[in-house]
Design an enzyme around this catalytic site. Sequence first.
Site, PDB file in Angstrom:
ATOM      1  N   CYS A   1       0.814  -1.223   0.000  1.00  0.00           N
ATOM      2  CA  CYS A   1       0.000   0.000   0.000  1.00  0.00           C
ATOM      3  C   CYS A   1       0.845   1.270   0.000  1.00  0.00           C
ATOM      4  O   CYS A   1       0.561   2.215  -0.737  1.00  0.00           O
ATOM      5  CB  CYS A   1      -0.986   0.001   1.176  1.00  0.00           C
ATOM      6  SG  CYS A   1      -0.220   0.016   2.824  1.00  0.00           S
TER       7      CYS A   1
ATOM      8  N   ASN B   1      -4.684  -5.747  -1.407  1.00  0.00           N
ATOM      9  CA  ASN B   1      -4.125  -7.049  -1.058  1.00  0.00           C
ATOM     10  C   ASN B   1      -4.010  -7.894  -2.325  1.00  0.00           C
ATOM     11  O   ASN B   1      -4.521  -7.509  -3.368  1.00  0.00           O
ATOM     12  CB  ASN B   1      -4.982  -7.748   0.014  1.00  0.00           C
ATOM     13  CG  ASN B   1      -6.411  -7.987  -0.443  1.00  0.00           C
ATOM     14  OD1 ASN B   1      -6.657  -8.412  -1.567  1.00  0.00           O
ATOM     15  ND2 ASN B   1      -7.368  -7.701   0.414  1.00  0.00           N
TER      16      ASN B   1
ATOM     17  N   HIS C   1      -2.398   0.731   7.208  1.00  0.00           N
ATOM     18  CA  HIS C   1      -2.740   0.827   5.783  1.00  0.00           C
ATOM     19  C   HIS C   1      -2.823   2.295   5.376  1.00  0.00           C
ATOM     20  O   HIS C   1      -3.186   3.151   6.181  1.00  0.00           O
ATOM     21  CB  HIS C   1      -4.081   0.129   5.516  1.00  0.00           C
ATOM     22  CG  HIS C   1      -4.414  -0.017   4.070  1.00  0.00           C
ATOM     23  ND1 HIS C   1      -3.683  -0.817   3.214  1.00  0.00           N
ATOM     24  CD2 HIS C   1      -5.389   0.542   3.313  1.00  0.00           C
ATOM     25  CE1 HIS C   1      -4.205  -0.754   2.002  1.00  0.00           C
ATOM     26  NE2 HIS C   1      -5.235   0.073   2.024  1.00  0.00           N
TER      27      HIS C   1
END
Length: 178
Positions: A83, A151, A136
């Site tokens: 991320c 993901n 995240h």
Amino acid sequence: MEKTYTKNWKKALVGVSLVVTLMGSTTLFTTSTVQAATATAAASTNKTASQKADAIIKDAQSLIGKVQYVYGKNDPKKLIFDCSSFTKYLYAKQGVNLKWGATSQSKQGQSIKNVKDLKKGDLVHFSVKDPKKIGHVGIYIGNGKFIHNLNPKNDVVISDMSKGYWAGKFIVGTRVLK
């Protein structure tokens, strides 16, 4: 080493023809070379924060279905990111240098505590496992939504911050665009 000096001279001496001797080698800059290099270097710096945000969001959306998510990976040539390396990659294209890591990115720029104060292009940081720990990061695109590399199953997606999994997981936003 010479490239650094050459780049600095090109920025400083727009429209001037000159011969410069750097570290024993001679480099000739013509007016058109200097002007072209300066225009390219200035393109991202002359954009407003809103224009940079639009470009980042557009680039992120263009990568839907093309990026592979791998935790702890930063491979721009193969479009393999986690991320935070995904956000790092996109912001770098607009001249914004981000650190790698969701927590590290949350410490850059201006902190935004309230969701209603977010602007498109702000980084948004969420808890994933521990409710008080950033795990995240994504890019706020407006209207309560953000785009992020999620993901291995989903890759780049647009999610609603107030619905489903992400509801109540927002910790902080970060404004890094100027």
